[in-house]
Design a protein around this motif. Sequence first.
Motif, PDB file in Angstrom:
ATOM      1  N   SER A 188       0.840  -1.202   0.000  1.00 25.63           N
ATOM      2  CA  SER A 188       0.000   0.000   0.000  1.00 25.63           C
ATOM      3  C   SER A 188       0.877   1.255   0.000  1.00 25.63           C
ATOM      4  O   SER A 188       0.484   2.292  -0.534  1.00 25.63           O
ATOM      5  CB  SER A 188      -0.949   0.001   1.196  1.00 25.63           C
ATOM      6  OG  SER A 188      -0.222  -0.053   2.410  1.00 25.63           O
ATOM      7  N   GLU A 189       2.083   1.146   0.570  1.00 26.47           N
ATOM      8  CA  GLU A 189       3.016   2.280   0.549  1.00 26.47           C
ATOM      9  C   GLU A 189       3.421   2.613  -0.891  1.00 26.47           C
ATOM     10  O   GLU A 189       3.522   3.776  -1.263  1.00 26.47           O
ATOM     11  CB  GLU A 189       4.266   1.986   1.395  1.00 26.47           C
ATOM     12  CG  GLU A 189       4.007   1.940   2.889  1.00 26.47           C
ATOM     13  CD  GLU A 189       3.433   0.607   3.374  1.00 26.47           C
ATOM     14  OE1 GLU A 189       3.516  -0.409   2.639  1.00 26.47           O
ATOM     15  OE2 GLU A 189       2.874   0.591   4.483  1.00 26.47           O
ATOM     16  N   ASP A 190       3.658   1.567  -1.703  1.00 26.56           N
ATOM     17  CA  ASP A 190       3.982   1.782  -3.113  1.00 26.56           C
ATOM     18  C   ASP A 190       2.841   2.512  -3.818  1.00 26.56           C
ATOM     19  O   ASP A 190       3.059   3.413  -4.623  1.00 26.56           O
ATOM     20  CB  ASP A 190       4.242   0.455  -3.832  1.00 26.56           C
ATOM     21  CG  ASP A 190       5.534  -0.219  -3.417  1.00 26.56           C
ATOM     22  OD1 ASP A 190       6.379   0.422  -2.759  1.00 26.56           O
ATOM     23  OD2 ASP A 190       5.692  -1.407  -3.760  1.00 26.56           O
ATOM     24  N   LEU A 191       1.625   2.106  -3.509  1.00 21.44           N
ATOM     25  CA  LEU A 191       0.448   2.723  -4.125  1.00 21.44           C
ATOM     26  C   LEU A 191       0.332   4.192  -3.711  1.00 21.44           C
ATOM     27  O   LEU A 191       0.017   5.056  -4.534  1.00 21.44           O
ATOM     28  CB  LEU A 191      -0.809   1.942  -3.728  1.00 21.44           C
ATOM     29  CG  LEU A 191      -2.020   2.057  -4.608  1.00 21.44           C
ATOM     30  CD1 LEU A 191      -1.700   1.731  -6.057  1.00 21.44           C
ATOM     31  CD2 LEU A 191      -3.117   1.148  -4.099  1.00 21.44           C
ATOM     32  N   ASP A 192       0.619   4.488  -2.444  1.00 21.70           N
ATOM     33  CA  ASP A 192       0.599   5.878  -1.973  1.00 21.70           C
ATOM     34  C   ASP A 192       1.625   6.731  -2.715  1.00 21.70           C
ATOM     35  O   ASP A 192       1.348   7.873  -3.086  1.00 21.70           O
ATOM     36  CB  ASP A 192       0.870   5.948  -0.467  1.00 21.70           C
ATOM     37  CG  ASP A 192      -0.302   5.473   0.370  1.00 21.70           C
ATOM     38  OD1 ASP A 192      -1.439   5.436  -0.151  1.00 21.70           O
ATOM     39  OD2 ASP A 192      -0.083   5.139   1.555  1.00 21.70           O
ATOM     40  N   LYS A 193       2.820   6.172  -2.943  1.00 20.77           N
ATOM     41  CA  LYS A 193       3.866   6.899  -3.666  1.00 20.77           C
ATOM     42  C   LYS A 193       3.410   7.229  -5.081  1.00 20.77           C
ATOM     43  O   LYS A 193       3.630   8.327  -5.584  1.00 20.77           O
ATOM     44  CB  LYS A 193       5.159   6.083  -3.718  1.00 20.77           C
ATOM     45  CG  LYS A 193       5.891   6.017  -2.404  1.00 20.77           C
ATOM     46  CD  LYS A 193       7.126   5.133  -2.531  1.00 20.77           C
ATOM     47  CE  LYS A 193       7.752   4.854  -1.180  1.00 20.77           C
ATOM     48  NZ  LYS A 193       8.861   3.894  -1.273  1.00 20.77           N
ATOM     49  N   ILE A 194       2.762   6.257  -5.726  1.00 20.20           N
ATOM     50  CA  ILE A 194       2.273   6.472  -7.096  1.00 20.20           C
ATOM     51  C   ILE A 194       1.201   7.550  -7.115  1.00 20.20           C
ATOM     52  O   ILE A 194       1.173   8.406  -7.989  1.00 20.20           O
ATOM     53  CB  ILE A 194       1.772   5.155  -7.710  1.00 20.20           C
ATOM     54  CG1 ILE A 194       2.957   4.225  -7.951  1.00 20.20           C
ATOM     55  CG2 ILE A 194       0.999   5.405  -8.993  1.00 20.20           C
ATOM     56  CD1 ILE A 194       2.566   2.821  -8.343  1.00 20.20           C
ATOM     57  N   GLN A 195       0.322   7.516  -6.124  1.00 25.68           N
ATOM     58  CA  GLN A 195      -0.746   8.523  -6.054  1.00 25.68           C
ATOM     59  C   GLN A 195      -0.148   9.914  -5.892  1.00 25.68           C
ATOM     60  O   GLN A 195      -0.568  10.860  -6.564  1.00 25.68           O
ATOM     61  CB  GLN A 195      -1.700   8.192  -4.897  1.00 25.68           C
ATOM     62  CG  GLN A 195      -2.986   9.013  -4.893  1.00 25.68           C
ATOM     63  CD  GLN A 195      -2.836  10.361  -4.222  1.00 25.68           C
ATOM     64  OE1 GLN A 195      -2.089  10.509  -3.263  1.00 25.68           O
ATOM     65  NE2 GLN A 195      -3.538  11.348  -4.727  1.00 25.68           N
ATOM     66  N   LYS A 196       0.861  10.057  -5.047  1.00 24.42           N
ATOM     67  CA  LYS A 196       1.499  11.361  -4.844  1.00 24.42           C
ATOM     68  C   LYS A 196       2.218  11.817  -6.109  1.00 24.42           C
ATOM     69  O   LYS A 196       2.153  12.982  -6.486  1.00 24.42           O
ATOM     70  CB  LYS A 196       2.463  11.296  -3.665  1.00 24.42           C
ATOM     71  CG  LYS A 196       1.748  11.242  -2.334  1.00 24.42           C
ATOM     72  CD  LYS A 196       2.701  11.077  -1.179  1.00 24.42           C
ATOM     73  CE  LYS A 196       1.885  10.934   0.110  1.00 24.42           C
ATOM     74  NZ  LYS A 196       2.671  10.410   1.204  1.00 24.42           N
ATOM     75  N   LEU A 197       2.896  10.879  -6.789  1.00 26.93           N
ATOM     76  CA  LEU A 197       3.590  11.196  -8.028  1.00 26.93           C
ATOM     77  C   LEU A 197       2.600  11.643  -9.104  1.00 26.93           C
ATOM     78  O   LEU A 197       2.807  12.638  -9.794  1.00 26.93           O
ATOM     79  CB  LEU A 197       4.385   9.984  -8.514  1.00 26.93           C
ATOM     80  CG  LEU A 197       5.109  10.127  -9.835  1.00 26.93           C
ATOM     81  CD1 LEU A 197       6.234  11.156  -9.725  1.00 26.93           C
ATOM     82  CD2 LEU A 197       5.679   8.787 -10.273  1.00 26.93           C
ATOM     83  N   SER A 198       1.491  10.911  -9.230  1.00 29.11           N
ATOM     84  CA  SER A 198       0.512  11.257 -10.266  1.00 29.11           C
ATOM     85  C   SER A 198      -0.183  12.583  -9.960  1.00 29.11           C
ATOM     86  O   SER A 198      -0.560  13.311 -10.877  1.00 29.11           O
ATOM     87  CB  SER A 198      -0.498  10.127 -10.456  1.00 29.11           C
ATOM     88  OG  SER A 198      -1.218   9.896  -9.267  1.00 29.11           O
TER      89      SER A 198
END
Length: 165
Positions: free
Chosen positions: A10-20
């Motif tokens: 879920s941390e990876d998903l959070d990083k992607i959301q912040k990047l996008s």
Amino acid sequence: GITTMIVQSSEDLDKIQKLSSKHRAVGSSTEHDQSSRSHAIFRLDIVNQPLLDAMNELEETESIKPAMQTEYAKKRTMELRHRIIAVEKKIEGLNATIESMFRKGHPLGGKMMVVDLAGSDSDARDIGTNGHTAQQRKESQAINKSLLALKECIRGLQTRQTKKL
């Protein structure tokens, strides 16, 4: 552009959301002060690990082949030819493994699409104090035009999927 990333937590998903979010264009409209001014599509593919491993190995093996072929074009040795044949057989085997997983109904996972569409403001308002600025009106027209194009793409995908069923 399209970017593919592997997510294992879920941390990876959070990083992607912040990047996008950094790529999201927002602007003020007559409806909202943080209105989307760009479209974004987020696709999440959930796959099982054996399939993912086979696909990664296939990609890695396929990436080796062009360099070997280039080397073989320069030095036509039997050793290089045998190595190329071995790589081609490995690629065939991996493709067969992946196809078999699909045919045998392995639990492959799923796919989820999240679409953030730019705000579709009415461009019928007057330019001026209570309506759009000239720039907002142009922006609204461009957004509405792209929404129409997106609708036609989705309609085309639906038609293609219906024919497959």
